[in-house]
Design an enzyme around this catalytic site. Sequence first.
Site, PDB file in Angstrom:
ATOM      1  N   HIS A  30       0.871  -1.165  -0.045  1.00  0.00           N
ATOM      2  CA  HIS A  30       0.020  -0.203   0.010  1.00  0.00           C
ATOM      3  C   HIS A  30       0.746   1.282  -0.052  1.00  0.00           C
ATOM      4  CE1 HIS A  30      -4.095   1.890   1.103  1.00  0.00           C
ATOM      5  NE2 HIS A  30      -3.129   2.932   1.122  1.00  0.00           N
ATOM      6  N   HIS A  32       1.269   4.901  -2.460  1.00  0.00           N
ATOM      7  CA  HIS A  32       0.874   5.819  -3.532  1.00  0.00           C
ATOM      8  C   HIS A  32       1.899   6.245  -4.609  1.00  0.00           C
ATOM      9  CE1 HIS A  32      -3.508   5.821  -2.105  1.00  0.00           C
ATOM     10  NE2 HIS A  32      -2.954   5.342  -1.112  1.00  0.00           N
ATOM     11  N   GLY A 186      -8.956   8.372  -1.732  1.00  0.00           N
ATOM     12  CA  GLY A 186      -9.674   9.832  -1.597  1.00  0.00           C
ATOM     13  C   GLY A 186     -10.539   9.768  -0.421  1.00  0.00           C
ATOM     14  N   HIS A 213      -9.656   1.227  -0.391  1.00  0.00           N
ATOM     15  CA  HIS A 213      -9.509   1.820   0.915  1.00  0.00           C
ATOM     16  C   HIS A 213     -10.738   1.785   1.363  1.00  0.00           C
ATOM     17  CE1 HIS A 213      -6.032   3.785  -0.928  1.00  0.00           C
ATOM     18  NE2 HIS A 213      -5.562   4.387  -0.026  1.00  0.00           N
ATOM     19  N   GLU A 216     -10.990   4.125   6.765  1.00  0.00           N
ATOM     20  CA  GLU A 216      -9.692   4.918   6.913  1.00  0.00           C
ATOM     21  C   GLU A 216     -10.129   6.198   7.869  1.00  0.00           C
ATOM     22  OE1 GLU A 216      -7.462   6.668   3.481  1.00  0.00           O
ATOM     23  OE2 GLU A 216      -5.822   7.320   5.077  1.00  0.00           O
ATOM     24  N   ASP A 294       2.068   4.078   2.733  1.00  0.00           N
ATOM     25  CA  ASP A 294       1.011   4.890   2.109  1.00  0.00           C
ATOM     26  C   ASP A 294       1.670   6.065   1.222  1.00  0.00           C
ATOM     27  OD1 ASP A 294      -1.762   5.461   1.864  1.00  0.00           O
ATOM     28  OD2 ASP A 294      -2.145   6.440   3.555  1.00  0.00           O
TER      29      ASP A 294
END
Length: 356
Positions: A30, A32, A186, A213, A216, A294
Amino acid sequence: MTTHADAGRDPRASHDLHAFIAGLPKAELHVHHVGSASPRIVSELAARHPDSKVPTDPEALADYFTFTDFAHFIDVYLSVVDLIRTPEDVRLLTYEVARDLARQQVRYAELTITPFSSTRRGIDEVAFMDAIEDARKAAEAEFGTVLRWCFDIPGEAGLESAEETARLATDDRLRPEGLVSFGLGGPEIGVPRPQFKPYFDRAIAAGLHSVPHAGETTGPETVWDALNHLGAERIGHGTSSAKDPRLLAHLAEHRIALEVCPTSNIATRAVRTLDEHPIKEFTRAGVLVTINSDDPPMFGTDLNNEYAVAARLLDLDERGVADLAKNAVEASFLDAAGKARIAAEIDAHTSAWLAR
Ligand SMILES: Nc1ncnc2c1ncn2[C@@H]1O[C@H](CCC(=O)c2cccc(C(=O)O)c2)[C@@H](O)[C@H]1O
Ligand SMILES: [Zn+2]
């Protein structure tokens, strides 16, 4: 909250454990793409595009990357997305991200990319796919790090972004060789997961894995939605699952891994302090926990530091940390031979370390 001055290295883990982690072969599930841009790359791109509000001074970036809440984080994130304007920017970013992963002994990474954000800003879709694939092949040849892609829908951008992401992920003429999964990122508030079901159905029918996701920034019901409507095989974060014992039991029983990113949760203020992070509740319930970074430079961390944080929160020694690293290998979308190879490397590193 953790500040950038003390991030990048958990001061409470021993020097020895840090050294063990630094040399440990790892898989990252995970992380980005744009959120992995190093301060050097961000400042280089910001200098190239002086109309941007992103600071050109790498030192000033630590302040710029201090977030008041999740919405503020997304605003800042999008200002960095705005710096990536050409296929060459995409190629450079991807290659440099792979270099940073390789330096941390990451052997395999599933990198979350948001192609909609690039194509809507005018980057040609074919040139975009060529840029990421070119970087992937160069990184594997030069660093030995295997990259795979997760294309995610930026949910807040609406169903138009879902349609575009599903098209880019499933059109045989566009779909890149390295693509293995389909995600959703998002904000979660005001962006219900079930509306994305048709797009996940298409991606799954095209052979992609489902990794949205969920949980979160909203409650456990969002994780249930991701499981029941989007066919989630792993959950990005899933932090709020700790509030629902039945959900924890379900995740444990079905070996649905959580992609836990502790420092991220503090930086975006999804969780108040590291000591309040529910990671221990996850392991206690038998959930398959994987450790991830992340958006590491934005949160002043890296994967090695996330392992050190997890070791402290879970009170782990070297063998415990090695088991966490093996969880990520197990939960990855590597084939059986690839999984066995990295697991054997983890064992070899651990035995050699303990025999010192
Ligand atoms: N911790 C995280 N949790 C969730 N997501 C995270 C996290 N870290 C990074 N992301 C990324 O944030 C982006 C959000 C982009 C977005 O919402 C948006 C909205 C409207 C327009 C546009 C546009 O491009 O025009 C984009 C996603 O791409 C996602 O991959
Ligand atoms: Zn994420």
